[in-house]
Design an enzyme around this catalytic site. Structure first.
Site, short mmCIF file in Angstrom:
data_model
loop_
_atom_site.label_atom_id
_atom_site.label_comp_id
_atom_site.label_asym_id
_atom_site.label_seq_id
_atom_site.Cartn_x
_atom_site.Cartn_y
_atom_site.Cartn_z
N CYS A 92 -5.51 -0.45 1.51
CA CYS A 92 -4.13 -0.21 1.93
C CYS A 92 -3.71 -1.36 2.84
CB CYS A 92 -4.05 1.12 2.69
SG CYS A 92 -2.38 1.50 3.24
N HIS A 134 -1.21 7.13 -4.28
CA HIS A 134 -1.43 6.48 -2.98
C HIS A 134 -0.08 6.24 -2.28
CE1 HIS A 134 -3.58 3.38 -0.36
NE2 HIS A 134 -2.31 3.15 -0.11
N GLU A 135 0.91 5.70 -3.03
CA GLU A 135 2.19 5.34 -2.42
C GLU A 135 3.01 6.59 -2.07
OE1 GLU A 135 2.36 2.44 -1.37
OE2 GLU A 135 0.76 1.60 -2.60
N HIS A 138 2.05 7.95 1.20
CA HIS A 138 2.67 7.25 2.35
C HIS A 138 3.99 7.90 2.74
CE1 HIS A 138 0.23 3.80 3.37
NE2 HIS A 138 0.10 3.43 2.12
NI NI Z 1 -1.31 2.12 1.36
#
Ligand code: NI
Length: 174
Positions: A92, A134-135, A138
């Site tokens: 990341c 993953h995004e 966030h």
């Molecule tokens: Ni990330």
């Protein structure tokens, strides 16, 4: 616009916020996406979410191959229909020098909007579906740290302490 925008790092609290839905599809949004692509390339990432540049809104950019035609932007992404499990290593840009194995769903359905607010619906498997997950994490304030078990946490402890110390130093300089 957004020339001074840069990537922020753990433990910046903005990385822990639940991001707002985007309702205005204007030039400022396009400029932000453009700057995010620039930063993603500069830092050799495959994805970057708006909170990672200090903007707590629901948008991310990605490019899984490095080819310009594979640039993708998702506004207000919603993932559904997960299927299968797959473990693979992830890093990341907000957690430099930390790479851990993360278990994700193999297949995903994405509904989102583009930069003009038009609806998008896509299905992907494997690497792209992993970047989506993953995004999208966030945008809900979820970091790789939340996916770590006790052994992984222990192995990253030193680097996390370094990042925490760097954050404190940078804060004092402001
Ligand atoms: Ni990330």
């Amino acid at each position: 616009m957004f020339e001074d925008t840069n990537i922020i790092f753990y433990p910046d609290p903005r990385l822990r916020e639940k991001c707002r839905t985007i309702e205005t599809f204007d030039d400022a949004l396009k400029a932000l996406a453009g700057r995010m692509f620039e930063l993603m390339r500069e830092h050799h990432g495959v994805g970057l979410a708006a909170p990672q540049v200090g903007q707590t809104v629901r948008m991310f950019v990605m490019n899984h191959s490095g080819k310009p035609e594979d640039d993708r932007v998702y506004v207000n992404p919603v993932l559904s229909d997960p299927d299968g499990d797959e473990e693979a290593e992830e890093g990341c840009l907000s957690l430099p020098k930390i790479n851990i194995d993360v278990l994700r769903s193999r297949d995903m359905r994405m509904t989102a909007q583009d930069l003009d607010g038009k609806p998008i619906e896509q299905f992907e498997s494997g690497y792209i579906a992993r970047i989506w997950q993953h995004e999208t994490d966030h945008l809900n304030g979820v970091l790789l740290l939340n996916h770590m078990g006790p052994v992984q946490k222990l192995s990253c402890r030193k680097q996390l302490r370094i990042l925490e110390a760097e954050y404190e130093t940078a804060k004092k300089k402001k």
